[in-house]
Write a protein that holds these residues in place. Structure first.
Motif, short mmCIF file in Angstrom:
data_model
loop_
_atom_site.label_atom_id
_atom_site.label_comp_id
_atom_site.label_asym_id
_atom_site.label_seq_id
_atom_site.Cartn_x
_atom_site.Cartn_y
_atom_site.Cartn_z
N ALA A 1 -22.99 -12.52 -22.89
CA ALA A 1 -22.43 -11.97 -21.65
C ALA A 1 -22.92 -10.56 -21.38
O ALA A 1 -23.14 -10.17 -20.23
N MET A 2 -23.13 -9.76 -22.45
CA MET A 2 -23.50 -8.36 -22.29
C MET A 2 -25.01 -8.14 -22.38
O MET A 2 -25.51 -7.13 -21.91
N SER A 3 -25.72 -9.06 -23.02
CA SER A 3 -27.14 -8.97 -23.38
C SER A 3 -27.26 -8.24 -24.72
O SER A 3 -26.31 -7.60 -25.20
N ARG A 4 -28.43 -8.32 -25.29
CA ARG A 4 -28.71 -7.66 -26.56
C ARG A 4 -29.15 -6.20 -26.36
O ARG A 4 -29.46 -5.49 -27.33
N ASP A 5 -29.22 -5.74 -25.13
CA ASP A 5 -29.74 -4.40 -24.86
C ASP A 5 -28.85 -3.33 -25.49
O ASP A 5 -27.65 -3.30 -25.26
N ARG A 6 -29.47 -2.49 -26.30
CA ARG A 6 -28.77 -1.38 -26.95
C ARG A 6 -29.41 -0.07 -26.52
O ARG A 6 -29.67 0.82 -27.34
N VAL B 1 -15.26 1.05 -27.32
CA VAL B 1 -16.50 0.39 -26.92
C VAL B 1 -16.57 -0.99 -27.57
O VAL B 1 -15.77 -1.32 -28.45
N ILE B 2 -17.53 -1.79 -27.11
CA ILE B 2 -17.89 -3.00 -27.87
C ILE B 2 -18.86 -2.55 -28.95
O ILE B 2 -20.01 -2.25 -28.68
N SER B 3 -18.35 -2.47 -30.17
CA SER B 3 -19.13 -1.90 -31.27
C SER B 3 -20.03 -2.93 -31.95
O SER B 3 -20.96 -2.56 -32.67
N GLY B 4 -19.75 -4.20 -31.73
CA GLY B 4 -20.56 -5.25 -32.31
C GLY B 4 -20.48 -6.50 -31.45
O GLY B 4 -19.53 -6.66 -30.67
N ALA B 5 -21.46 -7.37 -31.57
CA ALA B 5 -21.47 -8.57 -30.73
C ALA B 5 -22.16 -9.72 -31.44
O ALA B 5 -23.22 -9.56 -32.03
N PRO C 1 -21.92 -1.91 -18.71
CA PRO C 1 -23.07 -2.30 -19.53
C PRO C 1 -24.04 -1.16 -19.82
O PRO C 1 -24.13 -0.19 -19.06
N ASN C 2 -24.79 -1.31 -20.90
CA ASN C 2 -25.88 -0.39 -21.19
C ASN C 2 -26.96 -0.46 -20.12
O ASN C 2 -27.44 0.55 -19.63
N HIS C 3 -27.37 -1.69 -19.79
CA HIS C 3 -28.50 -1.90 -18.90
C HIS C 3 -28.12 -2.95 -17.86
O HIS C 3 -27.98 -4.13 -18.20
N ALA C 4 -27.93 -2.54 -16.63
CA ALA C 4 -27.45 -3.45 -15.59
C ALA C 4 -28.39 -4.63 -15.38
O ALA C 4 -27.94 -5.75 -15.14
N CYS C 5 -29.70 -4.39 -15.46
CA CYS C 5 -30.66 -5.48 -15.24
C CYS C 5 -30.50 -6.56 -16.31
O CYS C 5 -30.49 -7.75 -16.00
N ALA C 6 -30.38 -6.14 -17.56
CA ALA C 6 -30.28 -7.09 -18.66
C ALA C 6 -28.95 -7.83 -18.64
O ALA C 6 -28.91 -9.05 -18.89
N THR C 7 -27.87 -7.12 -18.37
CA THR C 7 -26.57 -7.78 -18.34
C THR C 7 -26.47 -8.74 -17.16
O THR C 7 -26.00 -9.87 -17.30
N GLY C 8 -26.93 -8.31 -15.99
CA GLY C 8 -26.91 -9.21 -14.83
C GLY C 8 -27.68 -10.49 -15.10
O GLY C 8 -27.28 -11.58 -14.65
N ALA C 9 -28.77 -10.38 -15.84
CA ALA C 9 -29.63 -11.53 -16.11
C ALA C 9 -28.95 -12.58 -16.97
O ALA C 9 -29.43 -13.71 -17.07
N GLN C 10 -27.82 -12.25 -17.59
CA GLN C 10 -27.10 -13.21 -18.42
C GLN C 10 -26.19 -14.13 -17.60
O GLN C 10 -25.61 -15.07 -18.14
N HIS C 11 -26.05 -13.85 -16.31
CA HIS C 11 -25.05 -14.54 -15.50
C HIS C 11 -25.67 -15.23 -14.29
O HIS C 11 -26.58 -14.68 -13.66
#
Length: 389
Positions: free
Chosen positions: A292-297, A323-327, A358-368
Motif C-alpha cells: 500500500a505504501m510502496s518500498r520507497d524509503r 511513523v510506519i517504522s517497518g513494513a 507517503p515518502n514518495h507520492a509517485c511510488a505510493t500512488g502507483a500501488q493503487h
C-alpha cells in the motif's frame, strides 16, 4: 479492493468512513491549493507550465491542472500519452529517451492528431528517429535532453554531441524543437541556498545549450526545464520558455524534507486500519504494508527519516512522533520514531482508522488502482488511475 458504499440519493459519492482500507486518499482542497500556487508562480515568471502527469496518472487531477492554466502535459510512458489523448488532451511531451521500438506507437498517436513531442540524448537515437520518420513520411517534433547536473540522462551542454544530434535531426527532416533538462539532484537538497544553486545551474546550463544550437544555425524555440524543487525555488528564468514539474500536485515527505512544502500541503495519504498490537515492542499493526505504501524509503538518507510514512488521524492531522517504522507486504508497524510506547494499544485501539503521509507520492500512488478523492464537503469520489507502458 472493495468499493465503498454509495451515499443515499444516487450521487455516486461516498463517505470516507465507508471506504475500505488500505486506500489511497487525495485531499482535493490541498491538491487544488498546490495547483493554484504553482500555476500562479509560473505565470509570475512568464513561462509556459507543462505539468508532469506521471505522479498521479489520473484524468481528474490533470484536468484540474489544465483548468488552472497549464499548457499541455508531460508524460513518462506512451501508455499515459495514449490515455490522456483519448480523453482529449492533445499537447503531450513524452519525456523519456525515445527508443526505436516505441516509434510506431508515437507515429500512431501523431497520425490520430496528437501533438506528441519526443526526446533524444544520443546520435544513435537521433538517427533511429530520422530513419523511421523518413520511412513513414513523418517529421517528428524532437527535444534534445541536456544533462544539467549529472543526475541521469542527457548530453553535455558544452559538448560536441549536442550539435551533432541537432544536426542529425534537423538535416534529417525532423523538427528540432529545442532542449529540455531535469535537475533531479534537487531532491538531494535540504537548505534554501543549495536549492537556489541547483535551480540556477539547471537554468544556466540548459540556456547555454540552447544558445549553442542557435549559434550553429539550428532552431531552438523551446527551452524546457523542471523539477518540483527547482520550479518552486525559481526566482528568475531568463531564457527559459517552459517549466515541467509533477509531484508538486500532491507533495510528499521527501519534498517536505527538501523544504518546498509543509506537512499540511501533502494531499496524498493512505487510509489504514489498526489490526493488532505488540505491546511489549510498542507496536500497533495496520493493514497498510509496503503493497500500500510502496518500498520507497526516500527519507532514509535525509535529515528527518519518516520510516515508511508519517501517521495522521483519520481526518489527516499529523500525530507527532509516530511513523510506519517497518513494513511487510500487507502489514505496517506503527511505532514511535524514537523510544517505545508501552501504551500504544490505548493510543491506537483495534479498529482505529489512520492516514499515512507517503515518502514518495509517485511510488505510493502507483500501488493503487484508484484514488478516493475527499471533496470540500467531506464526501468522497472515486478517481481511477492507470498502469502500464
Amino acid at each position: 479492493m472493495n468499493s465503498p458504499q454509495a451515499l443515499p440519493g444516487g450521487s455516486g459519492l461516498t463517505a470516507l468512513s465507508t471506504v475500505q482500507t488500505p486506500s489511497a486518499v487525495i485531499d482535493t482542497a490541498r491538491m487544488q491549493a498546490n495547483i493554484d500556487r504553482m500555476q500562479s508562480h509560473m505565470n509570475s515568471l512568464g513561462v509556459r507550465f507543462r505539468p508532469h502527469a506521471k505522479t498521479t496518472k489520473c484524468l481528474p487531477v490533470v484536468q484540474a491542472q489544465i483548468a488552472a492554466g497549464a499548457q499541455g502535459i508531460t508524460v513518462s510512458t506512451i501508455k499515459e500519452a495514449e490515455q490522456f489523448f483519448a480523453a482529449g488532451i492533445t499537447d503531450l511531451l513524452y519525456a523519456v529517451g525515445m527508443q526505436p521500438g516505441k516509434l510506431s506507437q508515437a507515429l500512431a498517436l501523431r497520425r490520430k492528431g496528437a501533438s506528441l513531442q519526443i526526446i533524444t540524448d544520443s546520435i544513435a537515437s537521433a538517427n533511429a528517429i530520422v530513419d523511421f520518420g523518413r520511412a513513414h513520411g513523418e517529421s517528428f517534433e524532437v527535444l534534445i535532453e541536456i544533462d544539467a547536473d549529472g543526475h541521469r540522462s542527457g548530453v553535455q551542454p558544452d559538448g560536441d554531441v549536442l550539435l551533432q544530434v541537432g544536426r542529425v535531426l534537423h538535416d534529417g527532416g525532423m523538427r528540432l524543437l529545442g532542449v529540455m533538462a531535469h535537475a533531479g539532484s534537487s531532491y538531494d537538497c535540504d537548505d534554501p541556498e543549495s536549492l537556489r544553486r541547483i535551480t540556477e545551474q539547471e537554468r544556466r546550463e540548459t540556456v547555454r545549450a540552447a544558445d549553442r544550437l542557435r549559434r550553429a544555425g539550428l532552431p531552438c524555440p523551446v527551452v524546457s526545464i523542471g523539477s518540483t524543487p527547482t520550479a518552486i525555488a525559481a526566482q528568475s528564468l531568463d531564457g527559459v520558455t517552459e517549466v515541467r514539474a509533477g509531484v508538486y500536485v500532491l507533495f510528499d515527505l521527501v519534498m517536505h524534507n527538501v523544504g518546498v512544502c509543509g506537512l499540511q500541503d501533502i494531499a496524498l495519504s493512505v487510509l489504514t486500519t489498526v489490526i493488532g498490537h505488540q505491546n511489549e515492542k510498542g507496536w500497533a499493526i495496520v493493514d497498510a504494508g509496503w503493497m500500500a505504501m510502496s518500498r520507497d524509503r526516500g527519507t532514509q538518507k535525509q535529515k528527518h527519516d519518516f520510516g515508511y510514512g508519517q501517521i495522521c488521524t483519520e481526518e489527516g492531522v499529523p500525530i507527532t512522533g509516530y511513523v510506519i517504522s517497518g513494513a511487510n507486504q500487507e502489514h505496517g508497524i506503527v511505532s514511535r520514531a524514537s523510544g517505545i510506547d508501552m501504551k500504544i494499544a490505548d493510543r491506537f485501539p483495534l479498529g482505529t482508522r489512520l492516514r499515512v503521509l507517503p515518502n514518495h507520492a509517485c511510488a505510493t500512488g502507483a500501488q493503487h488502482p484508484q484514488y478516493e478523492a475527499v471533496l470540500a464537503n467531506g464526501e468522497v469520489e472515486t478517481w481511477p488511475r492507470f498502469y502500464g507502458w
